[in-house]
Design a protein around this motif. Sequence first.
Motif, PDB file in Angstrom:
ATOM      1  N   THR A 219       0.872  -1.185   0.000  1.00  0.00           N
ATOM      2  CA  THR A 219       0.000   0.000   0.000  1.00  0.00           C
ATOM      3  C   THR A 219       0.899   1.222   0.000  1.00  0.00           C
ATOM      4  OG1 THR A 219      -1.735  -1.120   1.261  1.00  0.00           O
ATOM      5  CG2 THR A 219      -1.794   1.288   1.225  1.00  0.00           C
ATOM      6  N   ASN A 231      -7.090  -2.450   7.650  1.00  0.00           N
ATOM      7  CA  ASN A 231      -7.979  -3.477   7.099  1.00  0.00           C
ATOM      8  C   ASN A 231      -7.191  -4.646   6.502  1.00  0.00           C
ATOM      9  OD1 ASN A 231     -10.483  -2.209   7.729  1.00  0.00           O
ATOM     10  ND2 ASN A 231     -10.186  -0.795   6.019  1.00  0.00           N
ATOM     11  N   MET A 295      -2.681  -3.023  -2.679  1.00  0.00           N
ATOM     12  CA  MET A 295      -3.849  -3.083  -1.801  1.00  0.00           C
ATOM     13  C   MET A 295      -4.241  -1.676  -1.361  1.00  0.00           C
ATOM     14  SD  MET A 295      -4.264  -6.424  -1.556  1.00  0.00           S
ATOM     15  CE  MET A 295      -5.374  -6.659  -0.166  1.00  0.00           C
ATOM     16  N   LEU A 297      -7.559  -0.665   0.793  1.00  0.00           N
ATOM     17  CA  LEU A 297      -8.871  -0.939   1.380  1.00  0.00           C
ATOM     18  C   LEU A 297      -9.299   0.255   2.218  1.00  0.00           C
ATOM     19  CD1 LEU A 297      -8.505  -4.716   2.315  1.00  0.00           C
ATOM     20  CD2 LEU A 297      -9.184  -3.658   0.157  1.00  0.00           C
ATOM     21  N   GLU A 299     -11.397   3.530   3.774  1.00  0.00           N
ATOM     22  CA  GLU A 299     -12.721   3.621   4.369  1.00  0.00           C
ATOM     23  C   GLU A 299     -13.030   5.062   4.747  1.00  0.00           C
ATOM     24  OE1 GLU A 299     -12.208   2.596   9.051  1.00  0.00           O
ATOM     25  OE2 GLU A 299     -12.035   0.876   7.696  1.00  0.00           O
ATOM     26  N   ALA A 326     -11.265  -1.000  -2.193  1.00  0.00           N
ATOM     27  CA  ALA A 326     -12.515  -1.019  -1.443  1.00  0.00           C
ATOM     28  C   ALA A 326     -13.678  -0.467  -2.258  1.00  0.00           C
ATOM     29  CB  ALA A 326     -12.361  -0.204  -0.161  1.00  0.00           C
ATOM     30  N   HIS A 346     -14.248  -3.915   2.247  1.00  0.00           N
ATOM     31  CA  HIS A 346     -12.965  -3.790   2.947  1.00  0.00           C
ATOM     32  C   HIS A 346     -12.938  -4.485   4.304  1.00  0.00           C
ATOM     33  CE1 HIS A 346     -15.389  -0.353   4.315  1.00  0.00           C
ATOM     34  NE2 HIS A 346     -14.711  -0.445   5.446  1.00  0.00           N
ATOM     35  N   ILE A 352     -11.592 -10.673   0.519  1.00  0.00           N
ATOM     36  CA  ILE A 352     -10.222 -10.225   0.261  1.00  0.00           C
ATOM     37  C   ILE A 352      -9.356 -11.408  -0.170  1.00  0.00           C
ATOM     38  CG2 ILE A 352      -8.161  -9.219   1.317  1.00  0.00           C
ATOM     39  CD1 ILE A 352     -10.160  -7.663   3.190  1.00  0.00           C
TER      40      ILE A 352
END
Length: 392
Positions: A219, A231, A295, A297, A299, A326, A346, A352
């Motif tokens: 990430t 997450n 990745m 994810l 929120e 996500a 997520h 996942i």
Amino acid sequence: MGVFDCLSLQAWGNNINEIKNSSINNLESKQKLLLVTSEFPPQPGGIGNHAWHLARSFQANQIDVQVISDQRSREGKEERDFDSAQDFEVIRIPRKKLIFLSYVDRILKSFHLAKKNDIVLLSGKFSIWIGGLLSLFLKKKYVAVLHGSEVLLPSKVQRKFTDFCLKRFDRLIAVSNYTKSLIDHLNLEVEVIPNGFEISEFANQVRTLSPDFKLNLVTVGNVTPRKGQHNIIEALPEIRKKYPQVEYHIVGIPTTKDRLISLAENLNVEEHLIFHGRVSEEEKLDLLKQATIFMMLSEHTSAGDVEGFGIAILEGNALGLPGIGAKGCGIEDAIAHQKSGILVNHKNKEEIVDAIDTILGNYSQFSENAIEWTQHFTWDKIIQQYLEVVSR
């Protein structure tokens, strides 16, 4: 010299005069644009990176650009070195001990410079507020770029004032359909123009997996609740069951690093985390080239912070790196579902893991699709959409 020769010479002279007059008119009519942004390089941040590319692209398309933004380093040397390399003017507002005075300084400087420009482009929460104030006193063309968080503020008063400002602008641009949906209640005309990005020289290389590959997840982004690194960590126990050697590489300013380490320790997955902190562009590219899946994810946080788009996913895609992102945020516009990557809930660990399985099971095709997908988002294409909006 014959009559026809004289007439030809006269016509040629008239053409030259027309060309000269046309050039003079073009110079006189060359538009000037003031970009007021809450972030700007060299400090990291998606809004700042977006603003920098906008400024460069407008300048390259014969629009004179001035930029107003903060000076975030104490001495300002980083900013001065960066600004001196640009082909447009950047005006920095130093941060004062009383932050309120910095805000006043930015408002006054924006008011002064807006008088000299034809278009005022606003990016970021406080910038939108400045544009609303300016519109009360100066008749200019006001264009706002909405990333998401600036319209999901926790304070009702702030939200009301933001709505008031948006209603006063001539054009509104949202970076994703999700961001656009956040102001549906205002019934305003909004143009969706996705974030653009600059393709690396290492791009366009389709990837394959070796039989003994190790799953490397990555990430890239400020380590905050909005980016959703927690997450992925919460899903690691399930991921590890199928991929025991998994590594999760976390790249970005480690704002909540201690909290994530504590979470990983509680889940007994701390040995699978690698924090890289803030890295250079070259280091970032190396990490993306070594990764297996990107990745993000993200929120929506209680403070109103939200992912407006997810440009970092496309940077990975350009290097043939598929992504998992996500649902329910701007990432839905950054991933071509089941092509360049997969969109998931997520919080759903099974989804996942299934997404990882699906990508690894057809990795080369996902990699090829990811590269192809990025061609829609290069700055040469994105700026043409901006030029069309600001010229109306």
